[in-house]
Design an enzyme around this catalytic site. Structure first.
Site, mmCIF file in Angstrom:
data_model
loop_
_atom_site.group_PDB
_atom_site.id
_atom_site.type_symbol
_atom_site.label_atom_id
_atom_site.label_comp_id
_atom_site.label_asym_id
_atom_site.label_seq_id
_atom_site.Cartn_x
_atom_site.Cartn_y
_atom_site.Cartn_z
ATOM 1 N N LYS A 279 32.907 35.910 46.610
ATOM 2 C CA LYS A 279 31.915 36.208 47.311
ATOM 3 C C LYS A 279 31.001 34.958 46.937
ATOM 4 C CE LYS A 279 31.965 41.075 47.793
ATOM 5 N NZ LYS A 279 31.348 42.526 47.210
ATOM 6 N N SER B 162 24.105 37.073 31.306
ATOM 7 C CA SER B 162 23.220 38.109 31.882
ATOM 8 C C SER B 162 21.863 37.791 30.877
ATOM 9 C CB SER B 162 23.699 39.430 31.732
ATOM 10 O OG SER B 162 24.462 39.848 32.963
ATOM 11 N N ALA C 285 42.769 55.170 45.642
ATOM 12 C CA ALA C 285 43.649 54.161 45.503
ATOM 13 C C ALA C 285 42.923 52.817 46.099
ATOM 14 C CB ALA C 285 44.822 54.121 46.201
ATOM 15 N N ASN D 76 37.938 40.429 32.373
ATOM 16 C CA ASN D 76 36.819 39.551 32.119
ATOM 17 C C ASN D 76 36.630 39.551 30.574
ATOM 18 O OD1 ASN D 76 34.025 38.597 31.877
ATOM 19 N ND2 ASN D 76 32.915 40.228 32.527
ATOM 20 N N HIS E 17 32.313 31.769 36.738
ATOM 21 C CA HIS E 17 32.369 33.064 35.703
ATOM 22 C C HIS E 17 32.932 33.996 36.515
ATOM 23 C CE1 HIS E 17 31.377 36.252 32.699
ATOM 24 N NE2 HIS E 17 30.440 36.462 33.582
ATOM 25 N N SER F 42 22.306 43.278 38.315
ATOM 26 C CA SER F 42 23.214 42.091 37.871
ATOM 27 C C SER F 42 23.723 41.182 39.053
ATOM 28 C CB SER F 42 24.355 42.828 36.807
ATOM 29 O OG SER F 42 24.988 43.495 37.535
ATOM 30 N N LYS G 32 36.503 39.572 42.913
ATOM 31 C CA LYS G 32 36.084 39.834 44.195
ATOM 32 C C LYS G 32 34.678 39.023 44.092
ATOM 33 C CE LYS G 32 37.686 41.093 47.313
ATOM 34 N NZ LYS G 32 37.878 42.608 47.978
ATOM 35 N N THR H 67 36.198 46.725 34.376
ATOM 36 C CA THR H 67 35.700 45.370 34.465
ATOM 37 C C THR H 67 35.879 44.783 33.044
ATOM 38 O OG1 THR H 67 33.185 45.912 34.373
ATOM 39 C CG2 THR H 67 34.186 45.722 36.445
ATOM 40 N N GLU I 99 29.111 36.870 22.402
ATOM 41 C CA GLU I 99 28.146 38.142 22.344
ATOM 42 C C GLU I 99 28.606 39.388 21.741
ATOM 43 O OE1 GLU I 99 27.916 40.715 26.079
ATOM 44 O OE2 GLU I 99 28.496 38.717 26.950
ATOM 45 N N CYS J 138 27.236 36.251 28.299
ATOM 46 C CA CYS J 138 28.657 35.281 28.782
ATOM 47 C C CYS J 138 28.202 33.683 28.634
ATOM 48 C CB CYS J 138 29.337 35.698 30.160
ATOM 49 S SG CYS J 138 29.771 37.167 30.045
#
Length: 515
Positions: A273, A378, A44, A344, A264, A221, A269, A171, A95, A129
């Protein structure tokens, strides 16, 4: 015709070229990430806390990249009562490739047929992206060039982000954005202030031509994303400092000079960061940071770290995430609404963040602010640039109209249908099995789509795709794949009052960033 002016008029560069209108589309169904954690048998909080994701939008086999882009373009044109004749450039960033030759842009030209307007420059741009940002820069450059004929440019970014079963699947997401570009815009691009970094890497790529799924090196990545952020910020900071010096100021640039920052967002999270990462850059760049009081309090132990050694340094990450908490709340958190609730979207991701930011602030809160925008794709390609918001925020102003047009964003998100993880998984398997079939009739429900959504009706024996539109009013029949152009009277002002002169050309367990 809106946006037209006598070509013989000679004048200055167009002023305040930028974003005049913005429209966002996301699917009408989602899977709950808490339920997906249980379904996948993971601890969880792995998706909800570790990634910062609450819900993930996804498409049935009724939607593809063409239908997403058809939907968002027609929504923008109808909502703003624009004539298709007022568009002189249309470019798509994506893409999500369903044809190795025919562009998505050519499919969108169906919307222009009844207007008779075929004089529309631009084509598709592709690099993970980053394609949407490349298309956006091309549109801005066109308006500021000798090629401009006084009409609007329209930029479309859209993708369907799907992954094979495994740790990357949560994601995913899907959506599209349409952005109207012209002069006298409420969100103007700051000329000369772009910091770009381009480099070769196999961090995320799609070598299988018959599969929607990417190949991802998760740890690489993240490293590529953060290293690109470092480099772009350094270049941007140097450029704006040089600009300020030419204006007679020797002030140094820092994050506090941005009113807002959007990134982007592969997952929320990583954005948090990333802001912490930029604070680390400010700290290391400062000649004598105050570590006794203020934002750098208690960070003296990190004074001599090398940025390239800190991509996976948990101590550095934890310290600067804590130090940047207040800044994150003030400048970035509001931008994560779409990312948190829909996932995303690949090329539209950063512009979904921009839309989320606008939707949750009043015109007076936005007025005069500098918005930093970090776009990453990427492979890899990245740019940090800035938008300057107009000071004019009175009722009826272009900024007021832009904010109002996005004010229903949360209501639209809340109106979606929740689907069980089991049904989501079945949808993913169906897409996997039918992604490139000929002679295929989609099985997904049309009734579950939002009103006004374009959808795939069939793929014939030559892989030619046909579409229809769910009516805005359910009492009306579906529109055929031949599109009726809007004939409503425009209420967005013409992009120019007079045709400006263009200057003559001169010679010269790591998570994947998931794109």
């Amino acid at each position: 015709m809106p946006g037209s002016a006598p070509v013989s008029y000679l004048g200055p560069w167009p002023k305040d070229v930028g974003i005049i209108a913005l429209e966002l589309y996301f699917p009408s169904q989602y899977v709950d990430q808490t339920e997906l954690e249980e379904f996948d048998g993971v601890p969880a909080g792995k998706y909800t806390v570790g990634l910062g994701q609450a819900r993930m939008g996804f498409c049935s086999d009724r939607e593809d990249i063409n239908s997403l882009c058809l939907t968002v373009v027609q929504r923008l044109m109808e909502k703003n009562a624009l004539s298709y004749n007022s568009i002189g450039r249309l470019e798509v960033g994506t893409e999500t490739i369903i044809d190795k030759s025919k562009s998505v842009k050519t499919a969108l030209m169906q919307l222009f047929e009844n207007s008779g307007n075929t004089d529309v420059e631009g084509i598709d741009s592709t690099n993970a992206c980053y394609g949407g940002t490349a298309a956006l820069f091309n549109a801005v450059n066109w308006v500021e060039s000798s090629s401009w004929d006084g009409r609007y440019a329209l930029v479309v970014a859209g993708d369907i982000a799907v992954y094979a079963t495994g740790s990357a699947r949560p994601t995913g997401g899907a959506g599209a954005v349409a952005i109207l570009i012209g002069p006298n815009a409420p969100l103007a691009f700051e000329r000369g202030l772009r910091g770009t970094h381009m480099q070769h890497a196999y961090d995320f790529y799609k070598p299988d031509m018959v599969s929607e799924y990417p190949v991802v090196d998760g740890k690489l990545s993240i490293q590529c994303y953060l290293s690109a952020l470092d480099r772009c910020y350094s270049v941007y900071r140097n450029k704006i400092h040089a600009q300020w010096q030419r204006e007679g100021s020797d002030k140094s640039f820092s994050l506090e000079d941005f009113g807002f920052l959007v990134f982007h967002s592969p997952y929320c999270k990583l954005v948090q960061k990333s802001l912490a990462r930029l604070m680390l850059n400010d700290f290391l760049n400062h000649p004598s940071p105050n570590t006794e009081t203020g934002p750098f309090t208690g960070l003296e132990a990190f004074r001599d770290v090398q940025p390239e050694d800190t991509y996976f340094d948990r101590d550095v990450e934890k310290a600067f995430m804590k130090a940047s908490t207040d800044m994150f709340e003030r400048k970035t958190k509001a931008s994560l609404l779409i990312s948190n609730q829909n996932g995303n979207m690949y090329t539209p991701s950063v512009y979904g963040c921009l839309a989320s930011l606008i939707a949750q602030h009043t015109p007076s809160q936005m007025a005069g602010q500098r918005i930093g925008v970090f776009s990453y794709g990427s492979g890899f390609a990245a740019t940090l640039y800035s938008l300057r918001v107009t000071q004019d925020h009175i009722p009826g102003s272009s900024l007021d109209k832009l904010v109002l047009s996005l004010s229903d964003l949360k209501t639209r998100l809340d109106s979606r249908k929740k689907v069980s993880p089991a049904l989501f998984s079945e949808n993913m398997k169906l897409r996997e099995d039918t992604h490139h079939l000929a002679n295929y009739v989609p099985q997904g429900s049309v009734e579950d789509l939002f009103p006004g959504t374009w959808y795939l009706t069939r793929v014939d024996d030559k892989h030619r795709r046909e579409y229809a539109r769910r009516p805005l009013d359910d009492d009306l029949p579906a529109e055929s794949e031949r599109v009726r152009s809007s004939s409503a009277t425009e209420h967005i002002p013409s992009p120019v009052k007079k045709m400006p002169r263009m200057p003559a050309a001169t010679a010269g367990s790591e998570r994947a960033v998931s794109n």
